[in-house]
Write a protein that holds these residues in place. Structure first.
Motif, mmCIF file in Angstrom:
data_model
loop_
_atom_site.group_PDB
_atom_site.id
_atom_site.type_symbol
_atom_site.label_atom_id
_atom_site.label_comp_id
_atom_site.label_asym_id
_atom_site.label_seq_id
_atom_site.Cartn_x
_atom_site.Cartn_y
_atom_site.Cartn_z
ATOM 1 N N ASP A 1 1.063 -1.144 0.044
ATOM 2 C CA ASP A 1 0.092 0.025 0.029
ATOM 3 C C ASP A 1 0.857 1.385 -0.158
ATOM 4 N N LEU A 2 1.767 1.180 0.644
ATOM 5 C CA LEU A 2 2.889 2.369 1.014
ATOM 6 C C LEU A 2 3.995 2.419 -0.437
ATOM 7 N N ASP A 3 3.636 1.598 -1.325
ATOM 8 C CA ASP A 3 4.527 1.634 -2.533
ATOM 9 C C ASP A 3 3.753 2.045 -3.769
ATOM 10 N N ALA A 4 2.488 1.927 -3.341
ATOM 11 C CA ALA A 4 1.795 2.523 -4.550
ATOM 12 C C ALA A 4 1.835 4.058 -4.786
ATOM 13 N N HIS B 1 1.445 10.028 0.477
ATOM 14 C CA HIS B 1 2.908 10.139 0.814
ATOM 15 C C HIS B 1 4.058 9.201 0.262
ATOM 16 N N ALA B 2 3.620 9.044 -0.894
ATOM 17 C CA ALA B 2 4.268 7.995 -1.611
ATOM 18 C C ALA B 2 5.674 8.475 -1.840
ATOM 19 N N ARG B 3 6.126 9.707 -2.187
ATOM 20 C CA ARG B 3 7.343 10.172 -2.629
ATOM 21 C C ARG B 3 8.050 10.577 -1.144
#
Ligand code: ZN
Lengths: 369, 211
Positions: free
Chosen positions: B149-152, B157-159
């Motif tokens: 989910d956090l890599d999507a 806040h992905a970047r």
């Protein structure tokens, strides 16, 4: 740390091994408070104790329960001589809440801590009496056989000395007796906890209507399991009976099933307990654990111990179910017998053997990998 | 002076003071021994800091997020120590301590703190910056997520720079509490952040035993 009061120490006991958050305060053998917060209602919809729900409830209830106990006892925390805590056996996550809290309280108050065995605590409960009342039954006579029956354990002990010599004679090899009550209640579509429900419907039933099996009572079983219990076969037998009636489109005689099931449990519990009394030539039997609330068990216990010439002791029911007062009582006994406190590095031990009455801490941690 | 206790990851105990910083600290990354070591750690920290419980102005408890069994040991200890010492309990979110430490060591700007939630899940919190007091500004909740989910790329806040932490420092937890108090900010709620329901399934009645 000042010198420990060893004549009538004021001890606070913390018990979190299952679903009761118990805080007890005793002075020697005098009970000052027995505060219990139970999460039983939260487990009802699951038909049994859910360990994570129990552990969460302990964390929520600890501070309010300690406050309530201190108020009821009319003391200040700083008056305490020592802290006692259940470090096993029990549900590991639940035990850890009490262990962490007890250590913190001991350090904050600069008081010694006694990490004690839950099962032996059940025996210690019998020593407690309220101040100035007639319930003082005096010290335990040794040796005594103790039968401890609850939703978490079914154990038969030989107690030669509460603080130094307790031997496990037998225990359940599958379900605890209280669990069997819960499971059979579910088979009969009765709510949790099962014990009181079975008791209620058994009133209208015939205990001799159905001959349910007595686990581990055949000669071939007795050789290896003379004092052990088994209730899973009994439960399966009840299930099979109920299914046969249902499959045949007949009404299940709930009263008869409940009464006959209960009779089987009571019979096997007392048969084995009295066999231990006879084998060890110990004319004393002490009962403990929540299942002792079962009226039929107490009645048959009275009849059969009378017939066998065995002295029966049953603590008040509020001290039979899991509670902190029994833990405080055992802690006080250890102190009065001159035992040194536990060191602070003990852990929670979900399978603590009954022979280990107090966990000192250091020995265990040195032995740990 | 504050005693701080955190068991949201390993076990960490510290004595801190606003003026003197971290005075004593003990840490153990092992996540299986919380109940054993929390007591000795408290004693060692108090002794090393040469303080008695009556000297403390509060006890800081790390509220997580963290896997339940361990997390509870520290919160139970902190709450009951505070009760015994007659001093207030000061609840602090454990991720805030991780972020505070990272900013203090020089990080600037956005930050996502990630810790292990077990069962192939993670806990996360998002911070925009450290404010003038040095306190991390949390802009995303302590949340529970699958690692993917956090890599999507669509994640809010992905970047943002990401910090995966395996331990929480009670010293930093305590300093967050000192700064929060000194700058009159609100403390966290005195509630464990499990972020998961107890996993229980309601059975559909007993299983048949006869065929
Ligand atoms: Zn019990």
């Amino acid at each position: 740390m000042t010198t420990l009061n060893r004549s009538a120490p004021l001890v606070l006991g913390i018990e979190t091994s299952c679903d009761e958050t118990g805080i007890g305060i005793v002075r020697g053998t005098t009970l000052l408070s027995n505060t219990i917060a139970s999460s039983m209602d939260e487990h009802a919809r699951y038909g049994g104790v859910v360990p994570e729900i129990a552990a969460r409830a302990h964390l929520d209830e600890l501070v309010p329960a300690i406050n309530a106990a201190v108020t009821e006892a009319g003391i200040r925390l700083s008056d305490l001589d020592a802290i006692a805590v259940t470090c096993g056996p029990g549900l590991s996550g639940a035990l850890m809440v009490g262990v962490g809290a007890a250590k913190a309280l001991a350090v904050a108050l600069d008081k010694p801590i006694y990490a004690v065995n839950h099962l032996v605590g059940h025996v210690g409960a019998d020593l407690l009496h309220s101040s100035g009342d007639a319930s003082d039954t005096g010290p335990l006579d040794y040796p005594t056989i103790a039968l401890l029956v609850s939703g978490g354990h079914t154990s038969l002990l030989l107690v030669r000395d509460l603080v130094s010599d307790v031997e496990l004679l037998g225990e359940t090899i599958d379900d605890a007796a209280g669990e069997a009550f819960d499971k059979v209640a579910r088979l009969l579509s009765l709510p949790y906890p099962g014990g009181p429900q079975i008791d209620r419907v058994a009133l209208e039933g015939n205990p001799k209507a159905i001959r349910f099996p007595r686990g581990l009572s055949q000669p071939k079983d007795l050789a290896a399991h003379r004092y052990d219990f088994s209730f899973s076969g009994l439960k399966t037998s009840v299930a099979r009976f109920v299914e046969q009636r249902q499959d045949a489109g007949e009404l299940v005689p709930i009263g008869d099933v409940a009464a006959s099931f209960r009779e089987a449990v009571v019979d096997i519990l007392l048969t084995k307990a009295l066999a231990a009394c006879a084998d060890y030539n110990v004319p004393r039997l002490l009962l403990g654990g929540g299942v002792i609330a079962n009226a039929r068990l107490r009645q048959v216990a009275t009849e059969r111990t009378d017939a066998a010439g065995v002295v029966l002791r049953i603590p008040p029911l509020s001290l039979c179910t899991d509670n902190g007062a029994m833990i405080a009582a055992l802690g006080a006994q250890l102190i009065m017998a001159g035992h040194e406190p536990s060191t602070l590095d003990f852990g929670a031990d979900s399978t603590l053997p009954v022979g280990q009455i107090q966990v000192s801490g250091l020995a265990r941690s040195l032995g740990a990998p | 002076m504050l005693l701080a206790i955190d068991t949201s990851a390993g076990t960490s105990v510290a004595v801190v003071d606003l003026a003197r910083g971290v005075i004593a600290e003990r840490g153990e990354a092992d996540t299986m021994r919380h109940a054993e070591i929390v007591g000795p750690f408290i004693v060692e920290c108090l002794r090393e800091a040469n303080v008695v419980p009556a000297d403390l102005s509060g006890v800081v408890g790390g509220m997580g997020p963290g896997p339940f069994t361990g997390l509870r040991v520290g919160i139970a200890s902190a709450r009951v120590f505070a009760l015994g010492a007659g001093t207030p309990l000061v609840p602090v979110i454990s991720h805030d301590a991780i972020a505070y430490g990272h900013y203090r060591r020089g990080h600037t700007g956005p930050l996502v703190v990630v810790t292990d939630a077990r069962r192939r899940e993670i806990y996360w919190s998002a911070y925009s910056e450290a404010d003038a007091a040095g306190l991390p500004v949390r802009v995303g909740p302590p949340g529970l997520a699958k690692p993917a989910d956090l890599d999507a790329p669509t994640w809010l806040h992905a970047r943002w720079p990401r910090l995966d932490a395996a331990t929480v420092s009670a010293g930093e937890l305590g300093l967050v509490a000192e700064l929060t108090h000194a700058h009159q900010r609100p403390f966290a709620a005195n509630e464990p952040l499990y972020l998961r329901s107890p996993d229980v399934t309601i059975s559909n009645g007993p299983k048949r035993v006869s065929r």
